[in-house]
Design a protein around this motif. Structure first.
Motif, mmCIF file in Angstrom:
data_model
loop_
_atom_site.group_PDB
_atom_site.id
_atom_site.type_symbol
_atom_site.label_atom_id
_atom_site.label_comp_id
_atom_site.label_asym_id
_atom_site.label_seq_id
_atom_site.Cartn_x
_atom_site.Cartn_y
_atom_site.Cartn_z
ATOM 1 N N GLY A 44 49.680 31.314 44.729
ATOM 2 C CA GLY A 44 48.425 31.249 45.088
ATOM 3 C C GLY A 44 47.724 32.376 44.379
ATOM 4 O O GLY A 44 46.439 32.620 44.324
ATOM 5 N N GLY A 45 48.163 33.307 43.325
ATOM 6 C CA GLY A 45 47.518 34.446 42.904
ATOM 7 C C GLY A 45 47.016 33.883 41.519
ATOM 8 O O GLY A 45 47.188 32.440 41.009
ATOM 9 N N GLY A 46 46.418 34.707 40.734
ATOM 10 C CA GLY A 46 45.547 34.076 39.304
ATOM 11 C C GLY A 46 46.501 33.498 38.451
ATOM 12 O O GLY A 46 46.135 32.601 37.973
ATOM 13 N N ILE A 47 47.463 34.239 38.275
ATOM 14 C CA ILE A 47 48.604 33.922 37.126
ATOM 15 C C ILE A 47 49.116 32.719 37.595
ATOM 16 O O ILE A 47 49.560 31.745 36.797
ATOM 17 N N ASP A 48 49.523 32.458 39.057
ATOM 18 C CA ASP A 48 50.108 31.087 39.369
ATOM 19 C C ASP A 48 49.218 29.850 39.317
ATOM 20 O O ASP A 48 49.476 28.926 38.697
ATOM 21 N N ARG A 49 47.741 30.428 39.832
ATOM 22 C CA ARG A 49 46.753 29.018 39.629
ATOM 23 C C ARG A 49 46.775 28.769 38.078
ATOM 24 O O ARG A 49 46.588 27.732 37.623
ATOM 25 N N MET A 50 46.637 29.729 37.230
ATOM 26 C CA MET A 50 46.442 29.435 35.569
ATOM 27 C C MET A 50 47.733 28.798 35.153
ATOM 28 O O MET A 50 47.497 27.796 34.585
ATOM 29 N N ALA A 51 48.781 29.144 35.530
ATOM 30 C CA ALA A 51 50.202 28.574 35.084
ATOM 31 C C ALA A 51 50.113 27.017 35.655
ATOM 32 O O ALA A 51 50.557 26.028 34.748
ATOM 33 N N ARG A 52 49.651 26.608 36.917
ATOM 34 C CA ARG A 52 50.064 25.611 37.403
ATOM 35 C C ARG A 52 48.663 24.582 36.783
ATOM 36 O O ARG A 52 48.860 23.349 36.654
ATOM 37 N N ALA A 205 41.622 44.222 46.117
ATOM 38 C CA ALA A 205 40.883 44.223 44.875
ATOM 39 C C ALA A 205 41.771 43.120 43.921
ATOM 40 O O ALA A 205 43.074 43.075 44.049
ATOM 41 N N GLY A 206 41.109 42.453 43.126
ATOM 42 C CA GLY A 206 41.757 41.680 42.259
ATOM 43 C C GLY A 206 40.729 41.035 41.097
ATOM 44 O O GLY A 206 39.492 41.616 41.080
ATOM 45 N N GLY A 207 40.830 40.090 40.281
ATOM 46 C CA GLY A 207 40.117 39.436 39.338
ATOM 47 C C GLY A 207 38.899 38.779 40.140
ATOM 48 O O GLY A 207 38.962 38.225 41.091
ATOM 49 N N ALA A 208 37.642 39.096 39.591
ATOM 50 C CA ALA A 208 36.307 38.659 40.267
ATOM 51 C C ALA A 208 36.289 37.452 40.577
ATOM 52 O O ALA A 208 35.929 36.856 41.558
ATOM 53 N N GLU A 209 36.731 36.457 39.454
ATOM 54 C CA GLU A 209 36.660 35.106 39.771
ATOM 55 C C GLU A 209 37.447 34.587 40.716
ATOM 56 O O GLU A 209 37.133 33.579 41.715
ATOM 57 N N GLY A 210 38.728 35.271 40.891
ATOM 58 C CA GLY A 210 39.631 34.846 41.708
ATOM 59 C C GLY A 210 39.324 35.241 43.555
ATOM 60 O O GLY A 210 39.663 34.731 44.510
ATOM 61 N N MET A 211 38.237 36.430 43.392
ATOM 62 C CA MET A 211 37.838 36.685 44.779
ATOM 63 C C MET A 211 36.679 36.078 45.259
ATOM 64 O O MET A 211 36.204 36.334 46.345
ATOM 65 N N LEU A 212 36.166 35.089 44.673
ATOM 66 C CA LEU A 212 34.959 34.157 45.147
ATOM 67 C C LEU A 212 35.355 33.436 46.408
ATOM 68 O O LEU A 212 34.565 33.253 47.080
ATOM 69 N N VAL A 213 36.806 33.281 46.647
ATOM 70 C CA VAL A 213 37.157 32.503 47.619
ATOM 71 C C VAL A 213 36.942 33.368 48.753
ATOM 72 O O VAL A 213 37.015 32.779 50.073
ATOM 73 N N LEU A 214 36.658 34.510 48.982
ATOM 74 C CA LEU A 214 36.519 35.484 49.851
ATOM 75 C C LEU A 214 34.953 35.896 50.215
ATOM 76 O O LEU A 214 34.569 36.484 51.117
ATOM 77 N N GLU A 215 34.082 35.093 49.461
ATOM 78 C CA GLU A 215 32.546 35.458 49.530
ATOM 79 C C GLU A 215 32.162 35.447 50.918
ATOM 80 O O GLU A 215 31.137 36.121 51.275
ATOM 81 N N ASP A 216 32.677 34.425 51.728
ATOM 82 C CA ASP A 216 32.227 34.232 52.918
ATOM 83 C C ASP A 216 32.632 35.297 54.078
ATOM 84 O O ASP A 216 31.949 35.408 55.040
ATOM 85 N N PHE A 292 38.956 20.466 35.067
ATOM 86 C CA PHE A 292 39.868 21.145 35.983
ATOM 87 C C PHE A 292 39.503 22.593 36.303
ATOM 88 O O PHE A 292 39.428 22.961 37.604
ATOM 89 N N CYS A 293 39.647 23.546 34.956
ATOM 90 C CA CYS A 293 39.841 24.671 35.170
ATOM 91 C C CYS A 293 38.268 25.294 35.523
ATOM 92 O O CYS A 293 38.206 26.136 36.500
ATOM 93 N N ASP A 294 37.318 24.457 35.214
ATOM 94 C CA ASP A 294 35.747 24.981 35.540
ATOM 95 C C ASP A 294 35.706 24.703 37.253
ATOM 96 O O ASP A 294 34.806 25.360 37.771
ATOM 97 N N GLN A 295 35.977 23.709 37.585
ATOM 98 C CA GLN A 295 35.921 23.155 39.040
ATOM 99 C C GLN A 295 36.831 24.129 39.941
ATOM 100 O O GLN A 295 36.376 24.595 40.960
ATOM 101 N N SER A 296 37.876 24.267 39.291
ATOM 102 C CA SER A 296 38.848 25.421 40.128
ATOM 103 C C SER A 296 38.572 26.847 39.944
ATOM 104 O O SER A 296 39.234 27.593 40.425
ATOM 105 N N LYS A 297 37.787 27.317 39.129
ATOM 106 C CA LYS A 297 37.201 28.676 38.555
ATOM 107 C C LYS A 297 38.548 29.211 38.199
ATOM 108 O O LYS A 297 39.015 30.536 38.467
ATOM 109 N N ILE A 298 39.145 28.638 37.211
ATOM 110 C CA ILE A 298 40.319 29.314 36.333
ATOM 111 C C ILE A 298 39.892 29.536 34.947
ATOM 112 O O ILE A 298 39.268 28.496 34.284
#
Length: 328
Positions: A44-52, A205-216, A292-298
């Protein structure tokens, strides 16, 4: 007589062909089996999402399946040990980020050297963002500082992993400001963010794009970056805010990369080139991967080995003097 000589010559030709084929190895076929990617974090982290994201589409380019193995724990030591045990034949890739790699090398110098890993590509540079849960009522970094000074020990911060960029920078910030904040460790950016969403911690704290999921549920407080980013264009640079406190912290992001043992590049340069070319085609030409990357913010940047190595080493220079604990 002539017929017999012809038969003898034919047999001799067959014999020579057999000897030659045995004596000369067959052309190198690479990859000859699945590609294994060792990811030094949990799910679920940034590098995991990037790898997948790469796992899903790299088979289209290389023609073999790709396996992702999450080797989280011990600040990246487990993943590195696993990598070092693999044959240096190009079929094993390493997925990590800096400063995690730098801190691991600093704390475990007997395990490996930075030059033992060669970078294929930095797919994603993501500036670090500090965020708090909106239930705190904080509007900005000044509110956070005032609240933590007023009630020491009340507020908490989730570590995405021991040596992730956000974890290091968050703790440096609290230490620099003399704030008593409870540190709660997790094994990935995904679990750290989930903890804040569930109100188990106050900040992360984490990568800004990865933190978009917490905007709400979150309030972005500051960027550990000198300029605005597209994901959070109105969030200030942390050092601009800290100027009034007469302190400063490093500006840095998560430099997420794919690499392999340097021995692969040295021993099998043709295989190394195949891997580099495959990532180039994936990032620059594969429409499915890009969408896929653009849609998934990767992130899906192409820097190539030379520039990617420069980016990692720039991060290395920032963090190699940072004091960190080896305890989780």
């Amino acid at each position: 007589m002539v017929k017999r000589r012809g038969i003898v010559l034919s047999l001799l030709a067959v014999f020579l062909l057999f000897v030659t084929s045995v004596g000369v190895p067959a052309a190198d076929t690479f990859p000859s089996k699945e590609i294994r990617m060792i990811v030094s974090s949990g799910l679920g982290g940034g590098i995991d999402r990037m790898a997948r994201s790469v796992q899903r589409f790299l088979p289209d380019v290389l023609g073999v399946s790709v396996l992702v193995e999450n080797q989280a724990g011990a600040g990246g030591k487990i993943a590195m040990r696993t990598l070092l045990k693999q044959p240096a034949d190009g079929h094993t890739l390493y997925v990590n980020l800096d400063p995690s790699l730098t801190i691991l090398q600093k704390t475990e110098p007997e395990l490996f050297k930075m030059e033992d890993v060669s970078i294929i590509n930095v797919n994603w540079v993501d500036p670090t963002l500090l965020m708090a849960h909106k239930d705190t009522g904080w509007k900005n970094l000044d509110d956070m500082i005032a609240a933590c000074k007023k009630e020491p020990g009340k507020y908490s911060f989730s570590l995405a992993s021991l040596y992730s960029t956000g974890s290091i920078l968050g703790q440096l910030l609290f230490k620099t400001l003399g704030l008593d904040v409870k540190i709660v460790p997790y094994d990935s950016g995904g679990t750290a963010r989930t903890a804040m969403r569930g109100k188990h911690v106050t900040m992360t704290a984490g990568g800004a794009e990865g933190m978009l999921v917490l905007e709400d549920v979150g309030v972005p407080l500051a960027l550990f970056w000198p300029k605005p980013v597209a994901a959070f264009p109105n969030v200030p640079s942390i050092n601009d805010v800290l100027a009034k406190y007469n302190v400063k912290v490093p500006n840095a992001g998560s430099v997420r990369f794919f690499g392999a043992l340097t021995e692969v590049k040295n021993k099998y340069p043709e295989r190394w080139k195949i891997l580099v070319d495959a990532f180039y085609k994936l990032v620059n030409e594969h429409e499915g991967f890009k969408a896929f990357c653009d849609q998934s913010k990767i992130g899906r940047d192409w820097y190539g080995p030379e520039k990617s190595t420069e980016l990692v080493m720039e991060s290395h220079e920032i963090f190699k003097t940072v004091n960190v604990s080896k305890k989780k």
